[in-house]
Design a protein around this motif. Sequence first.
Motif, short mmCIF file in Angstrom:
data_model
loop_
_atom_site.label_atom_id
_atom_site.label_comp_id
_atom_site.label_asym_id
_atom_site.label_seq_id
_atom_site.Cartn_x
_atom_site.Cartn_y
_atom_site.Cartn_z
N ARG A 16 -54.69 -8.30 19.58
CA ARG A 16 -55.63 -8.81 18.59
C ARG A 16 -54.85 -9.59 17.53
N GLU A 17 -55.56 -10.39 16.75
CA GLU A 17 -54.91 -11.19 15.72
C GLU A 17 -54.35 -10.28 14.63
N VAL A 18 -53.15 -10.56 14.21
CA VAL A 18 -52.54 -9.84 13.10
C VAL A 18 -52.60 -10.75 11.88
N VAL A 19 -53.15 -10.25 10.81
CA VAL A 19 -53.34 -11.03 9.59
C VAL A 19 -52.12 -10.85 8.69
N TYR A 20 -51.62 -11.96 8.21
CA TYR A 20 -50.49 -11.94 7.29
C TYR A 20 -51.01 -12.14 5.87
N ARG A 21 -50.60 -11.28 4.98
CA ARG A 21 -51.01 -11.40 3.58
C ARG A 21 -49.75 -11.45 2.71
N THR A 22 -49.63 -12.52 1.95
CA THR A 22 -48.49 -12.67 1.06
C THR A 22 -48.63 -11.72 -0.12
N VAL A 23 -47.56 -11.02 -0.45
CA VAL A 23 -47.53 -10.17 -1.64
C VAL A 23 -46.34 -10.60 -2.49
N THR A 24 -46.42 -10.36 -3.76
CA THR A 24 -45.31 -10.67 -4.66
C THR A 24 -44.20 -9.64 -4.45
N PRO A 25 -42.99 -9.97 -4.85
CA PRO A 25 -41.92 -8.98 -4.76
C PRO A 25 -42.26 -7.68 -5.51
N ALA A 26 -42.92 -7.79 -6.65
CA ALA A 26 -43.31 -6.59 -7.40
C ALA A 26 -44.32 -5.75 -6.62
N GLU A 27 -45.28 -6.41 -5.96
CA GLU A 27 -46.26 -5.68 -5.14
C GLU A 27 -45.57 -5.00 -3.97
N ARG A 28 -44.63 -5.70 -3.35
CA ARG A 28 -43.90 -5.14 -2.21
C ARG A 28 -43.10 -3.92 -2.65
N LEU A 29 -42.41 -4.04 -3.78
CA LEU A 29 -41.63 -2.93 -4.29
C LEU A 29 -42.53 -1.74 -4.60
N ALA A 30 -43.67 -1.99 -5.21
CA ALA A 30 -44.61 -0.91 -5.50
C ALA A 30 -45.07 -0.22 -4.22
N ASP A 38 -36.76 5.19 -2.64
CA ASP A 38 -36.24 5.21 -4.00
C ASP A 38 -36.13 3.77 -4.51
N GLU A 39 -35.99 3.62 -5.81
CA GLU A 39 -35.97 2.31 -6.47
C GLU A 39 -34.89 1.39 -5.90
N GLY A 40 -33.67 1.90 -5.75
CA GLY A 40 -32.56 1.08 -5.26
C GLY A 40 -32.79 0.56 -3.85
N THR A 41 -33.23 1.44 -2.96
CA THR A 41 -33.50 1.03 -1.58
C THR A 41 -34.65 0.03 -1.54
N GLY A 42 -35.68 0.28 -2.33
CA GLY A 42 -36.81 -0.65 -2.39
C GLY A 42 -36.38 -2.02 -2.87
N GLN A 43 -35.56 -2.07 -3.92
CA GLN A 43 -35.08 -3.35 -4.43
C GLN A 43 -34.21 -4.07 -3.41
N PHE A 44 -33.38 -3.30 -2.69
CA PHE A 44 -32.55 -3.90 -1.64
C PHE A 44 -33.42 -4.55 -0.57
N LEU A 45 -34.45 -3.83 -0.11
CA LEU A 45 -35.33 -4.37 0.93
C LEU A 45 -36.10 -5.60 0.44
N VAL A 46 -36.57 -5.57 -0.80
CA VAL A 46 -37.28 -6.71 -1.36
C VAL A 46 -36.35 -7.93 -1.42
N ALA A 47 -35.10 -7.71 -1.83
CA ALA A 47 -34.14 -8.81 -1.88
C ALA A 47 -33.83 -9.34 -0.48
N LEU A 48 -33.65 -8.44 0.47
CA LEU A 48 -33.37 -8.84 1.85
C LEU A 48 -34.54 -9.65 2.42
N GLU A 49 -35.76 -9.16 2.19
CA GLU A 49 -36.94 -9.89 2.67
C GLU A 49 -37.05 -11.26 2.00
N GLY A 50 -36.64 -11.36 0.73
CA GLY A 50 -36.62 -12.67 0.06
C GLY A 50 -35.63 -13.61 0.72
N ASN A 51 -34.47 -13.09 1.10
CA ASN A 51 -33.48 -13.91 1.81
C ASN A 51 -34.03 -14.38 3.14
N ILE A 52 -34.72 -13.51 3.86
CA ILE A 52 -35.33 -13.88 5.14
C ILE A 52 -36.38 -14.95 4.90
#
Length: 83
Positions: A16-30, A38-52
């Motif tokens: 089935r179709e997968v819908v993509y929804r853009t979220v802000t880095p703050a929304e993603r971290l939340a 934890d905060e540090g891991t979340g920030q790392f993932l948000v930064a990594l996803e930004g690089n991607i």
Amino acid sequence: MGLQGPRHAISQIVGREVVYRTVTPAERLAGLRAAGLDEGTGQFLVALEGNIRDGLLAQATGELARLIGRPTTPLVDGLRAAV
């Protein structure tokens, strides 16, 4: 591959179709924090996803295949095996 590639691959697998929804880095971290990260891991993932997102990890050099001594697995095949 961009955003179309993974979404298309997942759509193929789930049938089935997968819908993509853009979220802000703050929304993603939340969301990551709400999922228990934890905060540090979340920030790392948000930064990594930004690089991607920005294409900083888009270059495919073949280095991984050389390091592991075999061809890498195409995304759709890896996702299918995980489902």
